[in-house]
Each structure stands twice: as structure tokens, then as C-alpha cells.
Scaffold this motif. Structure first.
Motif, PDB file in Angstrom:
ATOM      1  N   UNK A  90      42.574 -26.571  16.014  1.00 32.28           N
ATOM      2  CA  UNK A  90      42.435 -28.011  16.908  1.00 32.28           C
ATOM      3  C   UNK A  90      41.306 -27.567  18.138  1.00 32.28           C
ATOM      4  N   UNK A  91      41.552 -27.136  18.790  1.00 35.00           N
ATOM      5  CA  UNK A  91      41.042 -27.159  20.343  1.00 35.00           C
ATOM      6  C   UNK A  91      39.619 -27.186  20.055  1.00 35.00           C
ATOM      7  N   UNK A  92      39.042 -26.367  19.232  1.00 36.10           N
ATOM      8  CA  UNK A  92      37.722 -26.319  18.677  1.00 36.10           C
ATOM      9  C   UNK A  92      37.409 -27.581  18.398  1.00 36.10           C
ATOM     10  N   UNK A  93      37.620 -28.349  17.242  1.00 38.53           N
ATOM     11  CA  UNK A  93      37.564 -29.013  16.399  1.00 38.53           C
ATOM     12  C   UNK A  93      37.646 -30.679  17.528  1.00 38.53           C
ATOM     13  N   UNK A  94      38.618 -31.253  18.182  1.00 39.66           N
ATOM     14  CA  UNK A  94      39.164 -31.764  18.437  1.00 39.66           C
ATOM     15  C   UNK A  94      39.660 -33.404  17.745  1.00 39.66           C
ATOM     16  N   UNK A  95      39.618 -34.098  17.673  1.00 40.02           N
ATOM     17  CA  UNK A  95      40.482 -35.353  17.371  1.00 40.02           C
ATOM     18  C   UNK A  95      39.603 -35.780  16.241  1.00 40.02           C
ATOM     19  N   UNK A  96      38.092 -35.981  16.982  1.00 39.62           N
ATOM     20  CA  UNK A  96      37.083 -36.286  16.346  1.00 39.62           C
ATOM     21  C   UNK A  96      36.851 -35.319  15.101  1.00 39.62           C
ATOM     22  N   UNK A  97      36.679 -33.599  15.083  1.00 40.46           N
ATOM     23  CA  UNK A  97      35.990 -32.769  14.962  1.00 40.46           C
ATOM     24  C   UNK A  97      37.420 -33.338  13.237  1.00 40.46           C
ATOM     25  N   UNK A  98      38.261 -32.978  13.506  1.00 38.90           N
ATOM     26  CA  UNK A  98      39.397 -32.551  12.380  1.00 38.90           C
ATOM     27  C   UNK A  98      39.530 -33.737  11.480  1.00 38.90           C
ATOM     28  N   UNK A  99      39.146 -35.040  12.240  1.00 36.43           N
ATOM     29  CA  UNK A  99      38.935 -36.455  11.504  1.00 36.43           C
ATOM     30  C   UNK A  99      37.340 -35.606   9.953  1.00 36.43           C
ATOM     31  N   UNK A 100      36.779 -35.048  10.576  1.00 37.56           N
ATOM     32  CA  UNK A 100      35.117 -35.486  10.175  1.00 37.56           C
ATOM     33  C   UNK A 100      35.475 -33.805   9.120  1.00 37.56           C
ATOM     34  N   UNK A 101      36.734 -32.750   9.578  1.00 39.55           N
ATOM     35  CA  UNK A 101      37.456 -31.704   8.485  1.00 39.55           C
ATOM     36  C   UNK A 101      36.992 -32.429   6.809  1.00 39.55           C
ATOM     37  N   UNK A 102      38.442 -33.450   7.316  1.00 39.11           N
ATOM     38  CA  UNK A 102      38.816 -34.467   6.264  1.00 39.11           C
ATOM     39  C   UNK A 102      37.642 -35.296   4.902  1.00 39.11           C
ATOM     40  N   UNK A 103      36.834 -35.558   5.964  1.00 38.28           N
ATOM     41  CA  UNK A 103      35.793 -36.699   5.220  1.00 38.28           C
ATOM     42  C   UNK A 103      34.556 -35.867   4.685  1.00 38.28           C
ATOM     43  N   UNK A 104      34.472 -34.559   4.837  1.00 36.09           N
ATOM     44  CA  UNK A 104      32.918 -34.139   4.817  1.00 36.09           C
ATOM     45  C   UNK A 104      34.068 -33.173   3.312  1.00 36.09           C
ATOM     46  N   UNK A 105      35.094 -32.752   3.208  1.00 34.17           N
ATOM     47  CA  UNK A 105      36.061 -31.797   2.588  1.00 34.17           C
ATOM     48  C   UNK A 105      35.968 -32.879   1.033  1.00 34.17           C
TER      49      UNK A 105
END
Length: 523
Positions: free
Chosen positions: A369-384
Motif C-alpha cells: 500500500x505504502x509503495x503504491x500510494x492511493x493513486x498507485x492502488x487505483x492504477x492497479x485496479x485499472x490496469x487489471x
């Protein structure tokens, strides 16, 4: 749940050699070495180590001396090590290639997570240490709990469940505790969509509920008319997966929540597919009352395999008071663990585990979580979701999507494209092994005939997806071109060929029989 009763052959083509590699004396192929059972490689008459005779004549075993041979193969240390290394090389892993299993989310586990989890103070923490010596661990758990509640917009979370199914149990026990506290003990019927994970109805029954199945409509989602018809004053709630097991977002989820609440029940959401919507949708905004979160699926911790599982469960305002102990709280400048119901502010339904959960999984998940941040976690879902739809778009001309339109995190195909080819879903999957890919999830969900469920996750590059899609496209074309023998024989390049699955299930070989030198059924 309805069962897929499709018959499928379990035996490979008769004219294909079984067992071992052909055309080599050793049974190996190149540097991919054939590896027999350790009993076949070792010698039962010898020991791999030399031990000195015990001093003195008196035995300290108290009459428990072994009367017969131990029956273990005698291998030297290098031989033993090589045996297990050779076996390990036969494993398929996310570090080796794309893992297309649907509904399992075989996500890449970043090495940063492993590094942090192995730091002193996290790796060697003990659940019985004094609270003053584990303040950092408590704070980490509190931080993880904070972000799980933030990402879901839920006011409470139980960290102690040790797996997804354990988390389901936690949520349903909280619902039962709430119903009992309100005198609603007659509410014991739980509505379960037919596309639900198999653990959902099992969990409901374990908690003392009766399951009532809801069919899917032609789009693969909950049939709303059937759902409304099943509402009544004995309904305890609904267990719904969103996105569902067909890889589809339940577009009527807000209405479902409102209707179940109006009927006096509660909404349990199976959070197994939270990775498709994390950072994009907050389940609390959808009217969810309880939801477990598989840390291995959404937040990259390793899959359990009977080991390090973790399934924290978030709870709504209506259920928060019934969260189980133990849990961590901030007490002034320090942290403490609330261990007993008498110490809790609410009415915990009980305790789910002897200790607090899986510290290594908490550390890995928070690191992610900390390495991705809120914007990164959102990008994770989008890319999946993007990757799954890319696979769907590239394969729909040769394979048959189970439902029309786009998907969420996983693409679902049925076996209509294999009709009249003599090739089944199982045969198609076995041929993938010859091409170097682990098969996708087969015959699940049960509502789709000959299902093939593919989940690429966000960690696959376009190049990797293209190579995977090219293989499936070629296999689909080969099946349609009448090359059925290739599929019925597959896998021919694997260390072990196709088994007779029916015989293996009914006449399993469970132990080695050293007296005859052959395997025999267990007694």
C-alpha cells in the motif's frame, strides 16, 4: 449450487507413451531431469549419515526403542538436496511466467515486500511478547487497519481472520450476532447467487443459516426479479461477490443493498475480487455491511497454500460493535491489544483465533500500500481490468466469450468454440502446458458450460499478454482444424503425462511399498 454435469474423458490417447520422457536412457530431456520418488532414488538398507553409538548401555527411551526398520530411504546430503531442487524446478510460478488462473489473482509478490517482512522485529515477533516490546508491530497493524477501512469506507475491521473463508465466517458471525441481539432469531435464510464462490454457502451453513439460491440473468448478473421474489421476513441477508465470479460488476448492487436492508437483512459482500475496484469504488458506499479482503489477491501477499493466509473483514456501523477480539487500539501514546470481550467497547461475538493474525502478511500488505500510494492502488485496479479486456478483445474472434460486453478483472469464455471438434476444455488446458503456460481456471464458475476463466492481473506487460494470446489463438485454430489428436495426447512435453483421472480418484496410490519395490494403495 448447480453442478456442471458435462462428461469429459479422463484418459489420454492410447497410442501415446505414458510416464517419463521418450528416447533417452535416463528419462530426462536435456537439462530438465526426470526425478523418481525419493524411495526409488534412495536405499532403504543404508543411512545417509554416520552417527556415533550412544555412550553407555542404559537407554533413555524408557522402553520406547524402535523394534523395526524406520523405512526411510538413505540418501547422502547432496543427493537429498538435489532431489528437492529437481522437484522445485517442476513447479510453475508467477516468477516464471503468466499465471492465468481466474478468481485466484496470482499477483506478483514484490521483493520489497519480502525484504520488509524479514526485518528484525517483524520477522521474529512472538505473540506472547510483552506489549511494551511490540509497539512497532501494533502500530503497523493499526496503520493497516486504518487504510483497509479508508479504502472500503467502513468504520471497523477485524484483522484476525487467517484466510478468505475465515473472513467470510467472521462477517456472517457478526451478522448473526446482530440479528440475535435484536431478537431476530427467526431470520436464518441467506440468499446466495448461483455465481458465488463455493465457500459462501458453506460458510452460511456453518454459521447456522439456510441457503437459498438466486439464479443469474442472461447477462451473468443477479436476476433482480428472482431476488425480489425471495425477500421475506425470515431473510438474514445476502452473500454476493462483486465483481462477481463471472468477472462482471453487479450493476444493480446499490438497489440490492437497499432492498435487503428494507427487508431487515444485511449485505455480506465477498471481497475476493476487490483488486478489480480498489481505489475506484468503496464497498461502504454501495451499502455493504461486511466484506472480507484477501490480502494475497488485492495487496500482493503470498497465497496461503495452507500457510500464510490472511482475510481481514471490514464491518459497517450496524455490525461494528460485534467485531471479534483481539484487535489493536491506540491508548494515549501507546498501543494495546484488546484481548477479551470484557475490555471491548462493543459486544464481540467471540474470538476467531488464538492470536492476532499473520504478522508477515500484514507487513507485506502495508508495504504494498505504502509503495503504491492511493493513486498507485487505483492504477492497479485499472490496469487489471485493462489487461483482462485486452485478452477478451483479442480472443473473442476465435474463442466464445460467455457473456456479451466488456469484463472487469477476468475474462470468461465457454466451450462453444470447441463444439464438434472432439476437444474439451480439459484437453485445451492440457495443450497449454505443452506451450509452457499454466492452464486457466477450468469448469468454473459452474453456471458456464466448459468455462475457461482467465485473470492476467495488472502485472503483465502487453508483450507478455500478446505471447499468451498468440498461443491460445493458435490452439483454438488447431482445434477447429481437426487436430484433435494433439489435444487428446497433451501434455507430451511435461515430466508426467496425463493420468487416468477416474482411476487415480478411485484407486489412489498413497504410499510406497518397499517390500515389492512398487507403489501400492494405502492400507
Amino acid at each position: 449450487m448447480g453442478m456442471n454435469t458435462q462428461g469429459r474423458p479422463t484418459r489420454m490417447a492410447e497410442n501415446i507413451q505414458t510416464g517419463g520422457y521418450a528416447d533417452t536412457v535416463s528419462g530426462s530431456r536435456g537439462l530438465d531431469q526426470a526425478e523418481p520418488l525419493i524411495f526409488e532414488r534412495g536405499n532403504l538398507e543404508h543411512c545417509g549419515v554416520d552417527l556415533p553409538e550412544p555412550r553407555g548401555t542404559a537407554s533413555r527411551l524408557g522402553g520406547l526403542e524402535r523394534q523395526g526398520q524406520i523405512g526411510l530411504p538413505g540418501l547422502a546430503e547432496p543427493e537429498t538436496m538435489r532431489h528437492y531442487v529437481r522437484l522445485s524446478r517442476k513447479n510453475y510460478a508467477i516468477d516464471l511466467g503468466l499465471y492465468p488462473l481466474g478468481s485466484c489473482t496470482m499477483k506478483h509478490n514484490p521483493r520489497l515486500n519480502e525484504k520488509i517482512a524479514r526485518l528484525p522485529g517483524f520477522a521474529d515477533v512472538h505473540p506472547l511478547q510483552p506489549a511494551s516490546t511490540v509497539q512497532g508491530a501494533y502500530e503497523l497493524m493499526g496503520e493497516l487497519a486504518h487504510w483497509l477501512m479508508t479504502l472500503t469506507n467502513m468504520p471497523a475491521v477485524a484483522l484476525s481472520p487467517k484466510a478468505g473463508a475465515h473472513g467470510e465466517f467472521c462477517g456472517m458471525m457478526a451478522i448473526r450476532a446482530k440479528l440475535d441481539a435484536d431478537g431476530q432469531t427467526h431470520r436464518r435464510r441467506v440468499l446466495v447467487p448461483e455465481s458465488a464462490h463455493g465457500t459462501n454457502p458453506a460458510t452460511a451453513v456453518q454459521c447456522g443459516f439456510v441457503c437459498d439460491e438466486i439464479p443469474a440473468d442472461k447477462t451473468g448478473r443477479v436476476d433482480m426479479e428472482a431476488f425480489k421474489a425471495k425477500l421475506g421476513d425470515d431473510v438474514a441477508g445476502i452473500m454476493l461477490t462483486n465483481p462477481n465470479t463471472c468477472g462482471l460488476f453487479e450493476r444493480d448492487i446499490r438497489e440490492i443493498a437497499d432492498l435487503i436492508h428494507a427487508a431487515g437483512g444485511y449485505f455480506y459482500c465477498d471481497g475476493a475480487n476487490f483488486n478489480a475496484i480498489v481505489g475506484r469504488v468503496r464497498p461502504g458506499d454501495l451499502g455493504v455491511d461486511a466484506m472480507h479482503i484477501n490480502l494475497h489477491k488485492t495487496f500482493s501477499t503470498p497465497h496461503g497454500g495452507g500457510g500464510p493466509g490472511s482475510g481481514p473483514t471490514v464491518l459497517s456501523d450496524a455490525l461494528a460493535a460485534f467485531a471479534p477480539v483481539p484487535y489493536v487500539v491506540k491508548d494515549g501514546e501507546t498501543w494495546k491489544m484488546v484481548e477479551h470481550a470484557a475490555e471491548a467497547e462493543g459486544e464481540p461475538f467471540g474470538r476467531m483465533a488464538a492470536f492476532h493474525g499473520q504478522m508477515g502478511m500484514f507487513t507485506r500488505a502495508l508495504t504494498y500500500m505504502m509503495s503504491h500510494g492511493s493513486d498507485g492502488l487505483k492504477r492497479v485496479a485499472e490496469d487489471a481490468v485493462l489487461n483482462a479486456n485486452y485478452i477478451l478483445a483479442r480472443l473473442k474472434h476465435v474463442m466464445t466469450p460467455a457473456f456479451e460486453g466488456s469484463c472487469m478483472h477476468e475474462a470468461l469464455f465457454d466451450d462453444r468454440f470447441l463444439k464438434d471438434t472432439g476437444v474439451s476444455t480439459l484437453d485445451f488446458a492440457k495443450a497449454m502446458i505443452d506451450e509452457g503456460y499454466h492452464p486457466m481456471t477450468m469448469y468454473f464458475p459452474l453456471v458456464v458450460h466448459g468455462a475457461m476463466l482467465i485473470e492476467p492481473t495488472e502485472t503483465e506487460s502487453k508483450g507478455g499478454l500478446d505471447r499468451f494470446v498468440d498461443v491460445l489463438e493458435a490452439l483454438a485454430m488447431a482445434a477447429k482444424s481437426g487436430e484433435s489428436e494433439r489435444f487428446l495426447a497433451a501434455p507430451v512435453h511435461a515430466p508426467t503425462k496425463r493420468l487416468d483421472e477416474t482411476r487415480a480418484a478411485r484407486q489412489p496410490v498413497l504410499r510406497w511399498a518397499p517390500d515389492s519395490g512398487e507403489a501400492a494403495a494405502a492400507e
